[in-house]
Write an enzyme that holds these catalytic residues in place. Structure first.
Site, PDB file in Angstrom:
ATOM      1  N   HIS A   1      -5.778  -5.587  -2.713  1.00  0.00           N
ATOM      2  CA  HIS A   1      -6.590  -5.648  -1.396  1.00  0.00           C
ATOM      3  C   HIS A   1      -6.979  -7.243  -0.908  1.00  0.00           C
ATOM      4  O   HIS A   1      -7.791  -7.559  -0.077  1.00  0.00           O
ATOM      5  CB  HIS A   1      -7.779  -4.958  -1.403  1.00  0.00           C
ATOM      6  CG  HIS A   1      -7.802  -3.593  -1.467  1.00  0.00           C
ATOM      7  ND1 HIS A   1      -8.846  -2.533  -1.674  1.00  0.00           N
ATOM      8  CD2 HIS A   1      -6.752  -2.788  -0.952  1.00  0.00           C
ATOM      9  CE1 HIS A   1      -8.623  -1.461  -1.539  1.00  0.00           C
ATOM     10  NE2 HIS A   1      -7.309  -1.578  -0.937  1.00  0.00           N
TER      11      HIS A   1
ATOM     12  N   ARG B   1       0.795  -1.227   0.112  1.00  0.00           N
ATOM     13  CA  ARG B   1      -0.069  -0.034   0.138  1.00  0.00           C
ATOM     14  C   ARG B   1       0.706   1.169   0.077  1.00  0.00           C
ATOM     15  O   ARG B   1       0.425   2.375  -0.519  1.00  0.00           O
ATOM     16  CB  ARG B   1      -0.914  -0.076   1.230  1.00  0.00           C
ATOM     17  CG  ARG B   1      -1.845   1.133   1.685  1.00  0.00           C
ATOM     18  CD  ARG B   1      -2.965   1.158   2.468  1.00  0.00           C
ATOM     19  NE  ARG B   1      -3.794   2.042   2.437  1.00  0.00           N
ATOM     20  CZ  ARG B   1      -3.729   2.968   3.433  1.00  0.00           C
ATOM     21  NH1 ARG B   1      -2.763   2.892   4.427  1.00  0.00           N
ATOM     22  NH2 ARG B   1      -4.418   3.983   3.798  1.00  0.00           N
TER      23      ARG B   1
ATOM     24  N   ASN C   1      -3.800   8.756   4.368  1.00  0.00           N
ATOM     25  CA  ASN C   1      -2.397   8.059   5.124  1.00  0.00           C
ATOM     26  C   ASN C   1      -2.509   8.265   6.469  1.00  0.00           C
ATOM     27  O   ASN C   1      -1.816   7.365   7.431  1.00  0.00           O
ATOM     28  CB  ASN C   1      -1.271   8.626   4.533  1.00  0.00           C
ATOM     29  CG  ASN C   1      -0.986   8.679   3.052  1.00  0.00           C
ATOM     30  OD1 ASN C   1      -1.289   7.600   2.724  1.00  0.00           O
ATOM     31  ND2 ASN C   1      -0.538   9.506   2.302  1.00  0.00           N
TER      32      ASN C   1
END
Length: 320
Positions: free
Chosen positions: A192, A60, A92
């Protein structure tokens, strides 16, 4: 389906045959620091053994780096008096993880090579690849030779990173703005298949969306109540510690964790529905091949090369 297969073959062939940047090469460090890639893999492997979720976090981080002004290591920079960086951007803040692993890798490489020759941006790209591979995914070649940015922008991160509430057209538009296409959107979103998400990112989906499996939504409400439990996490798919095509099968069952995940499969044959079906059941192995091609493509978005940027001694701050 034959037409779809032909499109996938052509798209992958183009991605492999046309280099995004001729200045990047897989053997960039072979002479100046041959220990670099083995060190990145060793420390990444150790980090994943301690915590399997770390593999998803490093993947990620590379994604979030590349989508903000290119793959330049800017996501690693701490705030300074001159700029507010990407770490505190909404996508973030309190969620991006793995900075200490990157620090450890950088320190070990600098020591082993007796020089500061390996960029933080390249470390992110290789650690992402190794994370995928160590969790059962493909071992694609990473093109190397990126240099590091001397600045970062919180505003650019807020603008460029797709949030979990985007619909399909917004997601596709966002990816296309970065030079990526529909196939890239689908296979990169399937990163994911590993990792977990915080309650705050999927609360609206489980309480308000209609394109969701009822029992799946009900099970998530125990760990993600309407109020409280913001930092409680749930896995993205049912094989969260293994890199595979289960992500697509979950979408077909209306069990996508994020609203943006489920937007890739509406069930009406539109948008990316055919691709989700293809990767989920018809040819899961093809997902691994196409993911590799899209990762290489994403990893070469607007890299700093030559005399642009620098090679940071410390990934958290620019050189003096």
């Amino acid at each position: 389906m034959a037409a779809l297969q032909s499109f996938l073959y052509f798209a992958t062939l183009v991605a492999i045959l046309i280099p995004v940047s001729a200045q990047l090469t897989p053997d960039f460090y072979d002479k100046v620091c041959p220990q670099a890639l083995p060190i990145i893999r060793k420390i990444t492997k150790q980090a994943i053994r301690r915590e399997p979720r770390m593999g998803a976090s490093l993947l990620r981080m590379h994604f979030h780096d590349c989508f903000v002004n290119g793959c330049d290591g800017s996501v690693l920079l701490d705030d300074t008096a001159n700029f507010t960086g990407e770490k505190t951007a909404l996508p973030n803040l309190n969620s991006l993880r793995g900075f200490e692993v990157v620090d450890q890798i950088k320190s070990a490489i600098n020591q082993a090579c007796s020089a500061n020759v390996v960029s933080c941006a390249d470390i992110l790209a290789v650690a992402a690849r190794d994370s995928v591979n160590l969790l059962g995914g493909p071992a694609y070649k990473v093109l190397l030779g990126r240099r590091d940015s001397r600045t970062a922008s919180q505003n650019d991160a807020n603008t460029n990173l797709p949030p979990p509430f985007f619909n399909f057209s917004q997601l596709l538009s966002n990816f296309q703005s970065h030079g990526l296409n529909l196939k890239d959107l689908v296979v990169l979103s399937a990163g994911h298949t590993i990792g977990r998400a915080r309650c705050t990112t999927f609360r609206d989906r489980i309480y308000n969306d209609t394109n969701i499996n009822y029992k799946f939504a009900a099970s998530l409400k125990y760990s993600c109540p309407r109020t409280g439990g913001d930092n409680n996490t749930n896995p993205f798919d049912s094989t969260t510690a293994r890199f595979d095509a289960q992500y697509f099968r979950d979408l077909l069952a209306k069990k996508g964790l994020l609203h943006s995940d489920q937007e890739l499969f509406k069930g009406d044959g539109s948008g990316s529905d055919p691709l989700v079906k293809y990767y989920g059941y018809i040819n899961p192995d093809r997902f691994l091949t196409d993911f590799s091609a899209s990762m290489v493509k994403m990893g070469n978005m607007k890299p700093l090369t030559g005399t642009n940027g620098e090679i940071r001694m410390n990934c958290r701050k620019v050189n003096n």
